[in-house]
Motif scaffolding. Structure first.
Motif, short mmCIF file in Angstrom:
data_model
loop_
_atom_site.label_atom_id
_atom_site.label_comp_id
_atom_site.label_asym_id
_atom_site.label_seq_id
_atom_site.Cartn_x
_atom_site.Cartn_y
_atom_site.Cartn_z
N PRO A 98 -1.67 4.76 -6.55
CA PRO A 98 -1.70 4.21 -5.19
C PRO A 98 -2.92 3.33 -4.90
O PRO A 98 -2.83 2.42 -4.07
N GLU A 105 7.65 7.22 -4.15
CA GLU A 105 6.57 6.24 -4.27
C GLU A 105 5.97 5.90 -2.90
O GLU A 105 4.75 5.78 -2.76
N ILE A 109 1.94 6.74 -1.77
CA ILE A 109 1.00 5.72 -1.27
C ILE A 109 0.53 6.07 0.14
O ILE A 109 -0.66 6.03 0.45
N HIS A 167 -1.85 8.99 -0.04
CA HIS A 167 -3.12 8.61 -0.67
C HIS A 167 -4.07 7.98 0.35
O HIS A 167 -5.27 8.23 0.33
#
Length: 190
Positions: A69, A98, A102, A105
């Motif tokens: 990320p 995904e 991200i 993160h």
């Protein structure tokens, strides 16, 4: 303000690393600037333009899934807009796993009331089905994307549209920096 966001190239600066991935898969056969311009139309457009094989497409997805990320940072000041908005939702072709990796993160997952991801079964943009669903549920005010394909579904259902870092003359509004957008919608500074 209730906002529908595209993910790649709108919330997160993903195109530089995606360009690198496609450049690697093409073994440097096309300049990065050309690859980027093809990706900015759509991934499908780039696949068709370069005549990619199924094996090359699988390799692209493998490389993208392996990205950390940290390689796909949020655009500067986008978090200020997310904090200010009453509702934020995402419509993306990216797989949910995904997207969540991200968002988590960067500590941004909490800002989104709902996400329609690529593996949720909706038709791809520019089909408006996912936008109809999100708009019907959240009564959205504005759709923000970086490509024409991101705003066409919103226009089809009567929503206001905004293109980010793209001057194509199809949107109702245009942004180059989220700092300017924040000032405009709040009347204040960051």
């Amino acid at each position: 303000m209730k906002l529908l966001w595209d993910f790649d190239g709108t919330l997160f600066d993903t195109y530089p690393v995606y360009t690198d991935v496609l450049y690697e898969v093409l073994a440097g056969a096309s300049p990065k600037r050309e690859i980027l311009s093809r990706l900015k139309v759509s991934f499908t457009h780039a696949v068709r333009h370069y005549g990619l094989s199924e094996a090359q497409i699988r390799r692209i997805f493998e490389l993208e899934e392996a990205l950390h990320p940290a390689q796909t940072p949020p655009f500067p000041d986008v978090e200020h807009v997310l904090k200010f908005a009453e509702v934020n939702v995402i419509m993306t072709h990216k797989p949910r796993k995904e997207v969540m990796a991200i968002l988590q993160h960067y500590g941004l997952a909490e800002y989104f009331k709902e996400i329609v991801a690529g593996d949720d079964g909706y038709p791809k943009k520019p089909d408006p089905a996912s936008y109809l669903y999100l708009h019907g549920k959240h009564q959205l005010d504005l759709a923000i994307g970086d490509r024409e394909i991101d705003i066409l579904p919103a226009k089809a259902i009567g929503m206001q549209t905004c293109l980010f870092q793209n001057p194509t003359p199809v949107a109702d509004f245009y942004l180059t920096h989220y700092k300017d957008f924040f000032k405009k919608i709040t009347g204040g500074n960051l």
